[in-house]
Design an enzyme around this catalytic site. Structure first.
Site, short mmCIF file in Angstrom:
data_model
loop_
_atom_site.label_atom_id
_atom_site.label_comp_id
_atom_site.label_asym_id
_atom_site.label_seq_id
_atom_site.Cartn_x
_atom_site.Cartn_y
_atom_site.Cartn_z
CE LYS A 137 -2.15 -1.46 3.76
NZ LYS A 137 -1.46 -2.76 3.87
CB THR A 138 3.70 2.34 2.19
OG1 THR A 138 2.89 2.01 3.32
CG2 THR A 138 4.44 3.63 2.45
CG ASP B 124 0.18 3.34 6.95
OD1 ASP B 124 -0.68 2.64 6.38
OD2 ASP B 124 1.26 2.88 7.36
CB THR C 156 -4.93 -3.47 7.86
OG1 THR C 156 -5.21 -2.69 9.03
CG2 THR C 156 -3.46 -3.36 7.51
NE ARG D 2 6.35 -4.00 6.08
CZ ARG D 2 5.17 -3.39 6.26
NH1 ARG D 2 4.26 -3.93 7.03
NH2 ARG D 2 4.92 -2.26 5.63
P1 ADP Z 1 2.06 -1.85 3.28
O1 ADP Z 1 2.09 -0.36 3.15
O2 ADP Z 1 0.94 -2.50 2.53
O3 ADP Z 1 2.15 -2.34 4.71
P2 ADP Z 1 4.65 -1.67 1.96
O4 ADP Z 1 4.30 -0.89 0.75
O5 ADP Z 1 5.34 -0.93 3.07
O6 ADP Z 1 3.38 -2.43 2.55
O7 ADP Z 1 5.53 -2.92 1.46
C1 ADP Z 1 6.56 -3.47 2.24
C2 ADP Z 1 7.79 -3.69 1.38
O8 ADP Z 1 7.54 -4.77 0.50
C3 ADP Z 1 8.17 -2.53 0.47
O9 ADP Z 1 9.11 -1.69 1.05
C4 ADP Z 1 8.81 -3.19 -0.72
O10 ADP Z 1 10.18 -3.43 -0.48
C5 ADP Z 1 8.10 -4.51 -0.77
N1 ADP Z 1 7.01 -4.50 -1.75
C6 ADP Z 1 5.69 -4.38 -1.48
N2 ADP Z 1 4.97 -4.50 -2.61
C7 ADP Z 1 5.85 -4.70 -3.60
C8 ADP Z 1 5.72 -4.93 -5.01
N3 ADP Z 1 4.50 -4.99 -5.58
N4 ADP Z 1 6.84 -5.10 -5.75
C9 ADP Z 1 8.05 -5.06 -5.15
N5 ADP Z 1 8.24 -4.89 -3.83
C10 ADP Z 1 7.17 -4.71 -3.06
#
Ligand code: ADP
Length: 345
Positions: free
Chosen positions: A68-69, A113, A162, A221
């Protein structure tokens, strides 16, 4: 070449998140998987550039660590604009939002977030900002109170959650774009592991990348943190490269089993099976017994166990399935002989 985004505010600060930031893709084409989400975002980006309008407000939902981030930070890179980052729990009152809203520039992005954890008063304060790009500030109190309407630049709000179900209806409706992120395939995670090993200048064999990917709960992650651990393990115990045997030894030492479940996941299943006789049991009782918050259970542990059909949710609570009993090597309910669980290689 897209510019580096200007990140202001309070990005989430634990070690995992810092590591994530270092490995995060910068451009949409570097984002692996989530093809239909990417396609729709490409259309929106092209349209925003042609129409010279800000992107519509967007909501990303899905379990933690699915990107998401990442999507939120890739968009300003693509547009060559800036992003400010904050989170629902950090915004306790409307005044906490003011510095962000007054700093927005035309077309820039404000990322919130855990937006479902933003208090209702803050939510109401942000509605006119989202709809009409203005905020209403109340000056004075009682009969002397008057409202000052302040115009804002035309920005884009990106929310991540989430728990989209916990977002109020009016808040949800103000996001014109809703994107749900789902778990990744093993192939997609293997690509992520391979790319990130390269970024960390760690040689990794394709079978080792596949092994780490297959034991990462469908979550980038987690794949990153398993890769990070395997890299440290190899530096200490091997020659710094990650081959299949090294990956397996590292995962075994981290107590990550063949399905990718960790100690906490297994403790959850053990608790339902041993303490609650397989369930059904409510999440509060489980959380109290495990001494964890209900949020940790419902946001981090349960979604993957549900998807893997290790547990089911019934109107009377959570229940462990036969698959969970088999995985832990426990006898299924009344039968005497349980299958032998194979947790580790
Ligand atoms: P969320 O915000 O959903 O908790 P993040 O965007 O922080 O998740 O994702 C965590 C890590 O996973 C990112 O820093 C990145 O390194 C990796 N990641 C997430 N999605 C992808 C993707 N589609 N392709 C490559 N790496 C990804």
């Amino acid at each position: 070449m897209a510019r580096q985004p200007i990140v202001q505010g309070d990005p989430p600060g634990d070690e995992d998140k810092k590591r994530d930031a270092a490995l995060r893709p910068r451009l949409l084409r570097e984002v692996i998987g989530q093809h239909s989400v990417k396609q729709r975002l490409e259309i929106l980006l092209r349209a925003a550039k042609k129409l010279k309008e800000p992107l519509s407000h967007m909501l990303f939902d899905g379990p933690p660590g699915l990107g998401k981030t990442t999507f939120a930070t890739v968009l300003p890179n693509e547009l060559g604009t800036s992003i400010q980052m904050t989170s629902g729990p950090a915004l306790t009152k409307p005044a906490d939002l003011l510095p962000f809203l007054t700093n927005v520039t035309d077309g820039s992005i404000l990322f919130i977030d855990e937006i479902h954890r933003m208090p209702r008063v803050v939510e109401e304060f942000i509605y006119p900002a989202m709809e009409d790009f203005r905020i209403d500030i109340v000056l004075g109190e009682g009969i002397n109170a008057r409202t000052l309407s302040m115009p804002l630049k035309r920005f884009t709000l990106i929310g991540a959650t989430t728990r989209s179900g916990m977002l109020s209806g009016p808040m949800r409706d103000r996001f014109k774009i809703h994107e749900h992120l789902d778990y990744y395939t093993v192939d997609e995670l293997a690509q992520i592991v391979t790319i990130n090993a390269k970024k960390l200048t760690t040689p990794i064999t394709p079978d080792a990348a596949g092994e780490i990917a297959g034991r990462s709960r469908g979550t980038p992650r987690i794949a990153n943190s398993r890769l990070w651990w395997a890299r440290s393990y190899s530096a200490s115990e091997h020659d710094g490269t990650i081959d299949l045997a090294t990956a397996q030894a590292a995962l075994k030492m981290a107590e990550v089993d063949l399905l990718g479940l960790d100690k906490q996941d297994r403790r959850y299943l053990e608790t339902i099976i041993s303490v609650f006789e397989g369930g059904p049991t409510g999440v509060e009782a489980l959380a109290a017994t495990m001494n964890l918050s209900t949020d940790t259970l419902s946001d981090e542990i349960e979604p993957y166990l549900l998807r893997e059909q290790m547990i089911v949710r019934t109107p009377r609570g959570r229940m462990a399935t036969q698959k969970a009993y088999a995985h832990l090597g426990k006898a299924w309910k009344s039968s005497d002989e349980g299958p032998q669980g194979v947790l580790f290689s």
